[in-house]
Design a protein around this motif. Structure first.
Motif, PDB file in Angstrom:
ATOM      1  N   ILE A 189      12.468  -6.277   2.156  1.00 55.57           N
ATOM      2  CA  ILE A 189      11.443  -6.636   3.148  1.00 55.57           C
ATOM      3  C   ILE A 189      10.846  -5.361   3.735  1.00 55.57           C
ATOM      4  CG2 ILE A 189      10.983  -7.825   5.330  1.00 55.57           C
ATOM      5  CD1 ILE A 189      13.322  -9.746   4.579  1.00 55.57           C
ATOM      6  N   GLU A 190      11.703  -4.393   4.052  1.00 54.20           N
ATOM      7  CA  GLU A 190      11.219  -3.112   4.573  1.00 54.20           C
ATOM      8  C   GLU A 190      10.346  -2.411   3.542  1.00 54.20           C
ATOM      9  OE1 GLU A 190      14.567  -0.815   5.940  1.00 54.20           O
ATOM     10  OE2 GLU A 190      15.394  -2.555   6.999  1.00 54.20           O
ATOM     11  N   THR A 191      10.779  -2.434   2.286  1.00 53.11           N
ATOM     12  CA  THR A 191       9.989  -1.814   1.220  1.00 53.11           C
ATOM     13  C   THR A 191       8.631  -2.495   1.088  1.00 53.11           C
ATOM     14  OG1 THR A 191      11.977  -1.174   0.010  1.00 53.11           O
ATOM     15  CG2 THR A 191       9.937  -1.298  -1.253  1.00 53.11           C
ATOM     16  N   ALA A 192       8.608  -3.819   1.138  1.00 56.01           N
ATOM     17  CA  ALA A 192       7.348  -4.567   1.010  1.00 56.01           C
ATOM     18  C   ALA A 192       6.414  -4.246   2.159  1.00 56.01           C
ATOM     19  CB  ALA A 192       7.621  -6.066   0.942  1.00 56.01           C
ATOM     20  N   GLN A 193       6.948  -4.198   3.356  1.00 58.14           N
ATOM     21  CA  GLN A 193       6.132  -3.878   4.528  1.00 58.14           C
ATOM     22  C   GLN A 193       5.487  -2.504   4.357  1.00 58.14           C
ATOM     23  OE1 GLN A 193       5.586  -5.687   7.360  1.00 58.14           O
ATOM     24  NE2 GLN A 193       5.509  -4.315   9.096  1.00 58.14           N
ATOM     25  N   SER A 194       6.277  -1.532   3.930  1.00 57.25           N
ATOM     26  CA  SER A 194       5.777  -0.172   3.735  1.00 57.25           C
ATOM     27  C   SER A 194       4.750  -0.114   2.607  1.00 57.25           C
ATOM     28  CB  SER A 194       6.956   0.758   3.440  1.00 57.25           C
ATOM     29  OG  SER A 194       6.507   2.042   3.137  1.00 57.25           O
ATOM     30  N   LEU A 195       5.046  -0.785   1.500  1.00 59.34           N
ATOM     31  CA  LEU A 195       4.142  -0.781   0.343  1.00 59.34           C
ATOM     32  C   LEU A 195       2.808  -1.441   0.687  1.00 59.34           C
ATOM     33  CD1 LEU A 195       3.857   0.030  -2.609  1.00 59.34           C
ATOM     34  CD2 LEU A 195       4.974  -2.116  -3.242  1.00 59.34           C
ATOM     35  N   ALA A 196       2.856  -2.524   1.446  1.00 68.33           N
ATOM     36  CA  ALA A 196       1.623  -3.197   1.864  1.00 68.33           C
ATOM     37  C   ALA A 196       0.775  -2.276   2.732  1.00 68.33           C
ATOM     38  CB  ALA A 196       1.948  -4.485   2.615  1.00 68.33           C
ATOM     39  N   GLY A 197       1.413  -1.585   3.650  1.00 67.41           N
ATOM     40  CA  GLY A 197       0.679  -0.654   4.502  1.00 67.41           C
ATOM     41  C   GLY A 197       0.051   0.475   3.709  1.00 67.41           C
ATOM     42  N   ARG A 198       0.792   1.019   2.748  1.00 69.26           N
ATOM     43  CA  ARG A 198       0.259   2.105   1.915  1.00 69.26           C
ATOM     44  C   ARG A 198      -0.887   1.610   1.031  1.00 69.26           C
ATOM     45  NH1 ARG A 198       5.580   2.895   1.326  1.00 69.26           N
ATOM     46  NH2 ARG A 198       5.589   2.605  -0.921  1.00 69.26           N
ATOM     47  N   PHE A 199      -0.800   0.363   0.524  1.00 67.99           N
ATOM     48  CA  PHE A 199      -1.890  -0.205  -0.267  1.00 67.99           C
ATOM     49  C   PHE A 199      -3.154  -0.283   0.577  1.00 67.99           C
ATOM     50  CE2 PHE A 199      -4.549  -3.694  -1.711  1.00 67.99           C
ATOM     51  CZ  PHE A 199      -4.638  -3.460  -3.077  1.00 67.99           C
ATOM     52  N   GLU A 200      -3.031  -0.803   1.787  1.00 69.11           N
ATOM     53  CA  GLU A 200      -4.187  -0.968   2.662  1.00 69.11           C
ATOM     54  C   GLU A 200      -4.763   0.382   3.101  1.00 69.11           C
ATOM     55  OE1 GLU A 200      -2.392  -3.637   5.504  1.00 69.11           O
ATOM     56  OE2 GLU A 200      -3.324  -5.373   4.542  1.00 69.11           O
ATOM     57  N   GLU A 201      -3.919   1.403   3.239  1.00 69.36           N
ATOM     58  CA  GLU A 201      -4.410   2.747   3.574  1.00 69.36           C
ATOM     59  C   GLU A 201      -5.151   3.369   2.394  1.00 69.36           C
ATOM     60  OE1 GLU A 201      -1.100   5.137   4.820  1.00 69.36           O
ATOM     61  OE2 GLU A 201      -0.751   3.907   6.601  1.00 69.36           O
ATOM     62  N   LYS A 202      -4.588   3.230   1.218  1.00 68.09           N
ATOM     63  CA  LYS A 202      -5.178   3.836   0.015  1.00 68.09           C
ATOM     64  C   LYS A 202      -6.470   3.137  -0.387  1.00 68.09           C
ATOM     65  CE  LYS A 202      -4.066   5.741  -4.450  1.00 68.09           C
ATOM     66  NZ  LYS A 202      -4.528   7.086  -4.158  1.00 68.09           N
ATOM     67  N   PHE A 203      -6.535   1.821  -0.156  1.00 70.43           N
ATOM     68  CA  PHE A 203      -7.696   1.021  -0.549  1.00 70.43           C
ATOM     69  C   PHE A 203      -8.245   0.287   0.679  1.00 70.43           C
ATOM     70  CE2 PHE A 203      -4.711   1.196  -4.162  1.00 70.43           C
ATOM     71  CZ  PHE A 203      -5.470   1.963  -5.029  1.00 70.43           C
ATOM     72  N   PRO A 204      -8.918   0.993   1.560  1.00 74.77           N
ATOM     73  CA  PRO A 204      -9.406   0.381   2.815  1.00 74.77           C
ATOM     74  C   PRO A 204     -10.255  -0.867   2.554  1.00 74.77           C
ATOM     75  CG  PRO A 204      -9.744   2.758   2.835  1.00 74.77           C
ATOM     76  CD  PRO A 204      -9.315   2.387   1.436  1.00 74.77           C
ATOM     77  N   GLY A 205     -10.015  -1.873   3.382  1.00 73.68           N
ATOM     78  CA  GLY A 205     -10.763  -3.119   3.279  1.00 73.68           C
ATOM     79  C   GLY A 205     -10.150  -4.138   2.334  1.00 73.68           C
ATOM     80  N   ARG A 206      -9.208  -3.696   1.511  1.00 73.01           N
ATOM     81  CA  ARG A 206      -8.550  -4.619   0.576  1.00 73.01           C
ATOM     82  C   ARG A 206      -7.245  -5.110   1.205  1.00 73.01           C
ATOM     83  NH1 ARG A 206      -9.064  -1.218  -5.053  1.00 73.01           N
ATOM     84  NH2 ARG A 206     -11.079  -0.282  -4.566  1.00 73.01           N
ATOM     85  N   PRO A 207      -7.068  -6.415   1.308  1.00 77.94           N
ATOM     86  CA  PRO A 207      -5.891  -6.946   1.993  1.00 77.94           C
ATOM     87  C   PRO A 207      -4.625  -6.915   1.144  1.00 77.94           C
ATOM     88  CG  PRO A 207      -7.227  -8.743   1.173  1.00 77.94           C
ATOM     89  CD  PRO A 207      -7.990  -7.468   0.882  1.00 77.94           C
ATOM     90  N   ALA A 208      -3.504  -6.827   1.840  1.00 75.47           N
ATOM     91  CA  ALA A 208      -2.188  -6.946   1.215  1.00 75.47           C
ATOM     92  C   ALA A 208      -1.427  -8.038   1.955  1.00 75.47           C
ATOM     93  CB  ALA A 208      -1.433  -5.627   1.278  1.00 75.47           C
ATOM     94  N   LEU A 209      -1.041  -9.066   1.238  1.00 74.76           N
ATOM     95  CA  LEU A 209      -0.264 -10.169   1.799  1.00 74.76           C
ATOM     96  C   LEU A 209       1.204  -9.938   1.456  1.00 74.76           C
ATOM     97  CD1 LEU A 209       0.033 -13.088   3.007  1.00 74.76           C
ATOM     98  CD2 LEU A 209      -0.296 -13.912   0.675  1.00 74.76           C
ATOM     99  N   VAL A 210       2.058  -9.858   2.465  1.00 71.11           N
ATOM    100  CA  VAL A 210       3.494  -9.754   2.235  1.00 71.11           C
ATOM    101  C   VAL A 210       4.051 -11.161   2.085  1.00 71.11           C
ATOM    102  CG1 VAL A 210       5.727  -9.069   3.214  1.00 71.11           C
ATOM    103  CG2 VAL A 210       3.735  -7.570   3.471  1.00 71.11           C
ATOM    104  N   ILE A 211       4.765 -11.376   0.996  1.00 70.55           N
ATOM    105  CA  ILE A 211       5.390 -12.677   0.746  1.00 70.55           C
ATOM    106  C   ILE A 211       6.901 -12.521   0.754  1.00 70.55           C
ATOM    107  CG2 ILE A 211       5.762 -14.509  -0.955  1.00 70.55           C
ATOM    108  CD1 ILE A 211       2.908 -14.209  -1.821  1.00 70.55           C
ATOM    109  N   LEU A 212       7.549 -13.274   1.635  1.00 73.23           N
ATOM    110  CA  LEU A 212       9.007 -13.350   1.634  1.00 73.23           C
ATOM    111  C   LEU A 212       9.376 -14.485   0.696  1.00 73.23           C
ATOM    112  CD1 LEU A 212       9.813 -12.961   5.442  1.00 73.23           C
ATOM    113  CD2 LEU A 212       9.508 -11.199   3.698  1.00 73.23           C
ATOM    114  N   ASN A 213       9.854 -14.130  -0.482  1.00 73.87           N
ATOM    115  CA  ASN A 213      10.170 -15.107  -1.517  1.00 73.87           C
ATOM    116  C   ASN A 213      11.651 -15.484  -1.448  1.00 73.87           C
ATOM    117  OD1 ASN A 213       9.473 -16.703  -3.769  1.00 73.87           O
ATOM    118  ND2 ASN A 213      10.231 -15.149  -5.160  1.00 73.87           N
ATOM    119  N   LYS A 214      11.997 -16.536  -2.134  1.00 73.91           N
ATOM    120  CA  LYS A 214      13.377 -17.042  -2.260  1.00 73.91           C
ATOM    121  C   LYS A 214      13.885 -17.692  -0.975  1.00 73.91           C
ATOM    122  CE  LYS A 214      14.488 -13.689  -5.844  1.00 73.91           C
ATOM    123  NZ  LYS A 214      15.483 -12.761  -6.395  1.00 73.91           N
TER     124      LYS A 214
END
Length: 161
Positions: free
Chosen positions: A87-112
């Motif tokens: 979950i921590e990794t996903a949160q961080s990865l989503a933030g980095r995606f949104e920083e690298k690609f401004p305006g493009r959304p990242a949805l975090v999904i808690l699966n299972k």
């Protein structure tokens, strides 16, 4: 783009969406597999065809440098709700995606979420993420999967992506 650590259920989630199936045997993705999903129209979002790129989970931070991500409209960043470090990794990865690609959304999904019986516990985990775009799903049962992709489709439509 589907992003996340190894074993969080990226392939299971995309196969549930695109093929309406769930496989019990684990098969790691090597490279990228591409699926198509017809996202149904809602009162606020038009129908759209989504191409879902299921990436391997062992690329870590370097995934954002891959050509896969450069053309991505959005990211589904998957975590295994039963493994808090993912979950921590996903949160961080989503933030980095949104920083690298401004305006493009990242949805975090808690699966299972299927082994969890306490809906309040699931809601608490979602609330603690403190992200604008977050969802909880079970690729195994299909619970909330279509709703999660619909949430992302709505964001894509509102942003005109």
């Amino acid at each position: 783009m589907l992003l996340g650590e190894i074993g969080v259920g990226k392939t299971s989630l995309v196969r549930r969406l695109a093929l309406s199936e769930f496989a019990t045997e684990y098969r790691a993705t090597i490279g990228v597999d591409i699926y198509s999903y017809e996202c149904a129209a809602t009162p606020t979002t038009p129908a759209m065809t989504m191409l879902l790129w299921d990436t391997e989970g062992d690329l870590g931070d370097s995934i954002l440098e891959h050509v896969y991500c450069r053309g991505a409209t959005a990211a589904l960043v998957i975590a295994d709700v039963t493994r808090p470090p993912t979950i921590e990794t996903a949160q961080s990865l989503a933030g980095r995606f949104e920083e690298k690609f401004p305006g493009r959304p990242a949805l975090v999904i808690l699966n299972k979420i299927d082994p969890m019986t306490d809906a309040a516990d699931i809601d608490n985990r979602l609330t603690r993420l403190a992200r604008e775009h977050v969802a909880a799903t079970s690729a195994k049962t299909g619970e909330r999967v279509a709703q999660a992709i619909g949430l992302l489709a709505g964001v894509i439509d509102r942003r005109g992506l």
